[in-house]
Design an enzyme around this catalytic site. Structure first.
Site, PDB file in Angstrom:
ATOM      1  N   MET A 190     -12.522  -9.666   2.823  1.00  0.00           N
ATOM      2  CA  MET A 190     -13.388  -8.539   3.140  1.00  0.00           C
ATOM      3  C   MET A 190     -14.819  -8.915   2.791  1.00  0.00           C
ATOM      4  O   MET A 190     -15.056  -9.863   2.045  1.00  0.00           O
ATOM      5  CB  MET A 190     -12.982  -7.292   2.350  1.00  0.00           C
ATOM      6  CG  MET A 190     -11.606  -6.773   2.632  1.00  0.00           C
ATOM      7  SD  MET A 190     -11.252  -5.283   1.661  1.00  0.00           S
ATOM      8  CE  MET A 190      -9.603  -4.931   2.230  1.00  0.00           C
TER       9      MET A 190
ATOM     10  N   HIS B 286     -17.720  -5.839  -2.675  1.00  0.00           N
ATOM     11  CA  HIS B 286     -16.280  -6.128  -2.715  1.00  0.00           C
ATOM     12  C   HIS B 286     -15.923  -7.206  -1.704  1.00  0.00           C
ATOM     13  O   HIS B 286     -16.159  -7.059  -0.502  1.00  0.00           O
ATOM     14  CB  HIS B 286     -15.460  -4.882  -2.424  1.00  0.00           C
ATOM     15  CG  HIS B 286     -13.976  -5.133  -2.496  1.00  0.00           C
ATOM     16  ND1 HIS B 286     -13.339  -5.442  -3.672  1.00  0.00           N
ATOM     17  CD2 HIS B 286     -13.014  -5.149  -1.537  1.00  0.00           C
ATOM     18  CE1 HIS B 286     -12.041  -5.613  -3.447  1.00  0.00           C
ATOM     19  NE2 HIS B 286     -11.829  -5.444  -2.157  1.00  0.00           N
TER      20      HIS B 286
ATOM     21  N   TYR C 169       0.846  -1.190   0.000  1.00  0.00           N
ATOM     22  CA  TYR C 169       0.000   0.000   0.000  1.00  0.00           C
ATOM     23  C   TYR C 169       0.883   1.242   0.000  1.00  0.00           C
ATOM     24  O   TYR C 169       1.840   1.328   0.771  1.00  0.00           O
ATOM     25  CB  TYR C 169      -0.902   0.039   1.237  1.00  0.00           C
ATOM     26  CG  TYR C 169      -2.097  -0.872   1.158  1.00  0.00           C
ATOM     27  CD1 TYR C 169      -3.329  -0.387   0.720  1.00  0.00           C
ATOM     28  CD2 TYR C 169      -2.003  -2.218   1.497  1.00  0.00           C
ATOM     29  CE1 TYR C 169      -4.427  -1.213   0.638  1.00  0.00           C
ATOM     30  CE2 TYR C 169      -3.100  -3.059   1.413  1.00  0.00           C
ATOM     31  CZ  TYR C 169      -4.310  -2.550   0.989  1.00  0.00           C
ATOM     32  OH  TYR C 169      -5.398  -3.370   0.912  1.00  0.00           O
TER      33      TYR C 169
END
Length: 616
Positions: free
Chosen positions: A465, A392, A211
């Site tokens: 997720m 998602h 990230y």
């Protein structure tokens, strides 16, 4: 109000992220630019050098306007290689006596310049904050030392000095890849301003997940505009893919760090700004909002700064890979009727979210109770008119749905995707109204037949997720409303000892994951109390609730059609993907944006686990 240890740790972490402020330079000096040039981009990680540009295809001339926070000289050049040697560099400034100086130089080596030609000065000014230089040059100057400008990506070299002594300083010199000529953008409205939020030449480590985050001013205009379109800017590598790109709004009182850093590393300030406003996920393209909807910017109460987050997923772990990616946003002064907002729902992205190995199907649920929306918003929340949504999960997600309840009764299954594909995260356009007080339940079913160990919630592609993003109008202050199950209860139902959330998570490693235990765990997760976390851009509220029963939509008798059997209810689907619908009083609807987002990252999760272990 009952709070589990996990809830308290979650709350504490949120407050830590929101209250931590780092010393930084003043961010009150916003640009308020009125340049006639359509394109713009910051060229350095600290947002000191800001470039506007535009081009005339017929005349084959490009115009640059470089604005730098300095009282000294500024320079801008073009090169097509990774070395600065041979680059042309246009330099200029205003001397202490008020005289303007301007010339076109060439770099004979990394420290020396010699004068050239072919750049025409348009304006050069200096005030208490900026030195601004505007000049034009032809695409092709016929000077062998000048780099030609084409539709290819070139490398722009920007540099400056603290005073009027023309001396190169590597700490004040920045090189960025840039596509200067964009013939495809010529059909945008004449008043459009096009601004790039981008991380350039970022070295991607040899990890499966990386990230990168940096902060930018969003309000580059001095009066109210609306963002009506955005699109990804990607440089593709076969070794590396960009998993998602997100733009988060920052609270206007936040003190933000400079440069590029790990979004969820040890420094809590890197996680500041958590309200998604636009974004992109793998499989999507550009998006233009419905005709009456846009993102407001340029006003005092609009977000002034944003956090750009890019998630890289390395496929082959090869060294020496650089990436340049970001989001291009389109501003217009033509005001739209409604301000767009994004509301994030689902299962709180924490290790408390776990999925057993070997499961053919395992369901997880996240609850949102909207009864506190008015109070947290600081004013009554009008009905939330949803104009788009995006589900998602990561690799194991198979089926996702969202169910709406009102006054304790199931109202409808408003979205459902039985064929979810991580690599094709497209956004659908429903027409749904959500009222304050409604309950929204997001459910995800996973398949884990090829896993031999537990999978936990988290930021990496190999974590999981369960999220849905609602794109709606009229914008309010609520940014997310998500839940998670009491893992202590789940551990006890499996015959494991646990006195806090950390012990509950650790207990899952002791379970023999037979089909019977997987079903028992799924049932316990549905029965467990849910902690609901509601968040605005700068405050958080904890609630508790229970997962309501999901009543499947009834199926009607089959009817024959030329394409096979179709049921009457499928003709106007409830709980299935519907055809795009236009907003009332607007032009035909187009796709809404598809961001994916995270609550916590790897560093924050490690901190949370330590907190849970201590019994926070």
């Amino acid at each position: 109000m009952l709070q589990t240890p996990g809830a308290m740790a979650c709350a504490l972490l949120f407050r830590l992220l929101l209250l931590t402020a780092l010393p930084t330079s003043s961010q009150g000096n916003h640009l308020g630019l009125t340049s006639r040039l359509r394109y713009s981009m910051f060229l350095d990680p600290s947002n000191v050098t800001f470039l506007h540009w535009d081009f005339d295809l017929e005349a084959e001339v490009v115009t640059f306007e470089l604005q730098v926070q300095t009282a000294g000289w500024v320079g801008l050049g073009i090169t097509n290689s990774y070395t600065m040697v041979g680059s042309n560099l246009v330099v200029g400034g205003v001397s202490p006596d008020g005289n303007v100086y301007f010339s076109n130089q060439h770099l004979v080596d990394e420290d020396a310049l010699e004068e050239g030609q072919d750049a025409e000065l348009q304006a050069l000014t200096e005030d208490t904050i900026y030195t601004t230089m505007c000049f034009s040059r032809p695409f092709c100057s016929c000077d062998p030392q000048d780099q030609d400008i084409t539709s290819d990506t070139v490398r722009v070299l920007a540099t400056y000095g603290p005073d009027d002594t023309l001396k190169l300083d590597r700490e004040r010199t920045f090189v960025s890849p840039l596509q200067i000529v964009h013939p495809d953008d010529l059909d945008v409205p004449e008043d459009t301003i096009i601004h790039d939020l981008e991380i350039t030449d970022f070295f991607i480590p040899e990890d499966d997940t990386t990230y990168a985050c940096t902060f930018f001013p969003l309000s580059i205009v001095s009066k109210k505009h609306r963002i009506y379109k955005f699109e990804p800017k990607l440089v593709h590598h076969k070794e590396t893919t960009v998993h998602h790109i997100l733009v988060y709004a920052c609270g206007n009182t936040s003190a933000l760090p400079k440069g590029i850093s790990d979004c969820y590393g040890a420094d809590p300030a890197s996680s500041l700004c958590s309200q998604v406003i636009v974004g992109w996920a793998v499989g999507d393209t550009s998006y233009q909002f419905p005709g009456d909807v846009g993102i407001s910017t340029g006003m005092a109460l609009d977000p002034q700064w944003v956090r750009l987050e890019i998630h890289y997923s390395s496929l082959h772990s090869l060294p020496g890979v650089y990436g340049s990616s970001g989001i291009r946003v389109y501003y217009t002064v033509q005001l739209r009727k409604y301000d767009m907002g994004v509301l994030q729902l689902g299962f709180c992205t924490l290790p408390i979210h776990f999925i057993p190995p070997g499961a053919e199907s395992f369901a997880c649920y996240g609850l949102c109770k909207a009864e506190k929306f008015d109070e947290m918003n600081g004013a009554p929340v009008p009905d939330i008119q949803v104009c788009g949504y995006l589900f998602h999960t990561h690799l194991a997600g198979r089926t996702l749905q969202a169910v709406q309840y009102r006054n304790g009764t199931q109202r409808q299954t408003i979205w459902k995707d039985d064929t979810y594909d991580l690599n094709l995260q497209e956004t659908d356009l429903p027409s749904v109204a959500i009222k304050p007080g409604d309950e929204l339940l997001v459910g995800c079913h996973y398949q884990m037949l090829d896993h031999d160990s537990l999978t936990f919630g988290g930021p990496s592609t190999v974590n999981e997720m369960c999220l849905i993003f609602l794109f709606y109008y009229i914008r309010n202050n609520i940014s997310s409303c998500m839940g998670y199950a009491d893992i202590i209860y789940v551990a006890h139902m499996l015959g494991e000892e646990a006195s806090d959330s950390m012990e509950g998570m650790m207990a899952m490693n002791n379970v023999e994951w037979t089909p019977e235990n997987i079903k028992k765990t799924e049932k316990a997760c549905e029965e467990a109390q849910q902690m609901v976390i509601i968040k605005t851009i700068d405050i958080m509220e904890n609630r508790t609730g229970w997962i309501p029963e999901i009543i499947p939509a009834p199926r009607g008798p089959c009817l024959e059609s030329s394409r096979g059997k179709v049921e009457p209810q499928d003709r106007t689907p409830v709980g299935f993907r519907a055809a795009p619908m236009a907003l009332s009083g607007s032009s035909a609807a187009t796709k809404a944006p598809p961001p994916t987002a995270l609550l916590f990252g790897q560093g924050a999760v490690s901190w949370l686990l330590a907190t849970l272990r201590a019994g926070a």
